[in-house]
Scaffold this active site. Structure first.
Site, PDB file in Angstrom:
ATOM      1  N   TYR A 146      32.803  10.426  -1.588  1.00 57.09           N
ATOM      2  CA  TYR A 146      32.127  10.997  -2.761  1.00 57.09           C
ATOM      3  C   TYR A 146      30.643  10.713  -2.635  1.00 57.09           C
ATOM      4  O   TYR A 146      30.249   9.588  -2.320  1.00 57.09           O
ATOM      5  CB  TYR A 146      32.683  10.357  -4.032  1.00 57.09           C
ATOM      6  N   ASP A 241      25.506   7.059   3.062  1.00 52.15           N
ATOM      7  CA  ASP A 241      25.528   6.965   1.606  1.00 52.15           C
ATOM      8  C   ASP A 241      25.996   5.561   1.247  1.00 52.15           C
ATOM      9  O   ASP A 241      27.195   5.258   1.273  1.00 52.15           O
ATOM     10  CB  ASP A 241      26.453   8.028   1.000  1.00 52.15           C
ATOM     11  N   LYS A 274      23.705   2.078  -7.666  1.00 55.03           N
ATOM     12  CA  LYS A 274      24.547   0.993  -8.171  1.00 55.03           C
ATOM     13  C   LYS A 274      23.848  -0.383  -8.157  1.00 55.03           C
ATOM     14  O   LYS A 274      23.045  -0.620  -9.043  1.00 55.03           O
ATOM     15  CB  LYS A 274      25.915   1.014  -7.488  1.00 55.03           C
TER      16      LYS A 274
HETATM   17  C1  PLP Z   1      28.747   6.264  -7.313  1.00 60.11           C
HETATM   18  C2  PLP Z   1      28.458   6.985  -6.070  1.00 60.11           C
HETATM   19  C3  PLP Z   1      27.606   8.097  -6.029  1.00 60.11           C
HETATM   20  C4  PLP Z   1      27.062   8.747  -7.271  1.00 60.11           C
HETATM   21  O1  PLP Z   1      26.252   7.899  -7.994  1.00 60.11           O
HETATM   22  P1  PLP Z   1      25.990   8.211  -9.558  1.00 60.11           P
HETATM   23  O2  PLP Z   1      24.982   7.190  -9.941  1.00 60.11           O
HETATM   24  O3  PLP Z   1      27.332   8.048 -10.221  1.00 60.11           O
HETATM   25  O4  PLP Z   1      25.486   9.598  -9.643  1.00 60.11           O
HETATM   26  C5  PLP Z   1      27.273   8.628  -4.796  1.00 60.11           C
HETATM   27  N1  PLP Z   1      27.761   8.115  -3.675  1.00 60.11           N
HETATM   28  C6  PLP Z   1      28.613   7.067  -3.665  1.00 60.11           C
HETATM   29  C7  PLP Z   1      29.099   6.528  -2.371  1.00 60.11           C
HETATM   30  C8  PLP Z   1      29.001   6.477  -4.865  1.00 60.11           C
HETATM   31  O5  PLP Z   1      29.863   5.456  -4.845  1.00 60.11           O
END
Ligand code: PLP
Length: 434
Positions: A146, A241, A274
């Protein structure tokens, strides 16, 4: 429940009248596991209390950011001080520079970073930048990873390698995802075929190195090595990511974990979120100077944000990074996370439950499967009904894990060995009942 009124239920009913599904982010709605979401009243350290005053040991920690636990005094102080100086200016501040300098010190694969407000925004901007910098359109992502909810990334695999993906959301036109190629995670052969077919048109390959959005699945070292080699060979950017992994699995983030096995390893671009916000809306993306200088106002790739680098969020993030940089922080966090994972494995084995689990730093995952899965279809072999029984058993026992089997878990510095021991004891009772 002894109460006559369930305040969570009452709040959920009230919320559902005015907020779609009663929640502002879908997984909070408990749709996968059933039952009533817990409305959080307050949180401190490793715990939160719901609207009924029930306490839970929190293994979500806002889906990762709360690595120090809730209400860490140094972070609270930094936020309080920042608020008094002003919430938002729409003009640069010294603290943004300080935060970015700190990020670059800890993750040296980047020369420059731009701050944004969410992981979605960071991943979306990283892709625009990769496309702008390479002059190419196509991108590779992997099933089960994601990267936020930007249109081009809400895609699942199409019917074959030569075809492109299908949108996983209504409202995303096929033309918008026609450049997104979705491959199976950890499948080197498919990766090589995709590069052979599309390598020269690829702007980037985006990957969650330790995928936390299909529970917990590591990209194998040979797979990451091949991603790196093929990106270099074809001139595509390798984008890590690390929104979830960054400052969560190690102080140097997941890229430092892979560099232990692959000396000199670096991604071309890194997306973060995060933990870098410590619980406030803050995210970032960064790369080498030549790539980052393509961004406006220096270059032709447009990207902007009214609240980007917000002074309260940067204060929160900076205070969090300073705490996790202290000597021994990750050693202790990793030890506690392993204690939890080993304890759960032992409890499952004692009750004859098929179980596997893994962790890195303060991130973990477990499966009601005998072997750790390597990709999304394998994760989805989990018996959903049994997972839901486990989830509700733990919840009733005062242990809060993600309300879906495809989400990772998080331990914070505030979790004590006693918290972990009582979690394992509660889990053992639930395992017995499965
Ligand atoms: C949480 C997450 C996102 C999206 O971040 P948001 O702050 O919820 O938009 C993108 N990539 C990864 C790997 C994530 O865990």
């Amino acid at each position: 429940m002894t109460q006559t009124t369930d305040h969570n239920l009452a709040l959920f009913e009230r919320a559902k009248r005015v907020i779609p599904g009663g929640v502002n982010s879908p997984v909070r709605a408990f749709k996968a596991v059933g039952g009533t979401p817990r409305f959080v009243q307050r949180a401190q350290g490793a715990y939160f209390w719901d609207a009924n005053g029930q306490r839970y040991i929190d293994y979500i920690g806002s889906w990762g950011p709360m690595i120090l636990g809730h209400g860490h005094p140094a972070v609270v102080k930094a936020v309080q001080d920042a608020v008094l100086e002003g919430f938002s200016f729409g003009a640069p501040t010294e603290r943004e520079v300080e935060l970015v300098e700190e990020i670059l010190r800890l993750v040296p694969s980047m020369d420059m970073v731009r701050l944004v407000s969410s992981g979605t925004e960071a991943a979306m901007s990283a892709i625009r930048l990769a496309r702008g910098a390479t002059g190419r359109s196509k991108l590779i992502k992997f099933e089960g990873c994601y990267h936020g909810h930007a249109d081009a990334l809400l895609v699942k695999a199409g019917s074959g390698l030569a075809t492109f993906g299908n949108a996983t959301s209504a409202g995303v036109p096929p033309e918008v995802v026609q450049h997104t190629i979705v491959l199976e995670y950890n499948n080197i052969e498919q990766l090589e075929q995709a590069f052979a077919l599309h390598g020269k048109e690829l702007a980037c390959l985006m990957i969650e190195p330790i995928a936390g959005n299909m529970n917990f699945v590591r990209a194998s070292v040979p797979f990451v090595k091949r991603c790196r080699e093929l990106c270099t060979q074809y001139g595509a950017l390798l984008v890590f990511d690390e929104v979830m992994n960054g400052f969560r699995v190690a102080l140097g983030s997941a890229q430092s974990v892979y560099a232990r096995a692959l000396p000199g390893f670096e991604p071309d671009m890194t997306v973060m979120g995060k933990v870098i916000g410590g619980g406030m809306p803050l995210a970032a993306f960064g790369a080498k100077r030549a790539v980052m200088e393509q961004l406006a106002p220096l270059g032709g790739v447009y990207q902007a944000g009214t609240l980007s680098g917000n002074p309260v969020a940067t204060a929160c993030g900076l205070a969090t990074l300073r705490e996790i940089s202290k000597p021994g922080f990750f050693e202790d966090l990793s030890r506690k996370t392993r204690l939890l994972v080993d304890g759960l494995k032992g409890a499952a084995a004692a009750e004859g439950v098929s179980f596997s689990a893994d962790s890195e730093g303060g991130m973990f995952g477990f499966f009601l499967l005998p072997e750790l899965p390597q990709n999304y279809p394998q994760v989805m072999k989990t018996d959903g009904k049994r997972f839901n029984q486990l989830f509700h058993g733990l919840l009733d026992g005062g242990v809060y894990i993600a309300p879906a089997l495809y989400e990772a878990g998080f331990v914070s510095a505030a979790h004590s060995d006693e918290d972990i021991a009582s979690t394992v004891a509660i889990a053992r009772v639930v395992f017995k009942s499965l």
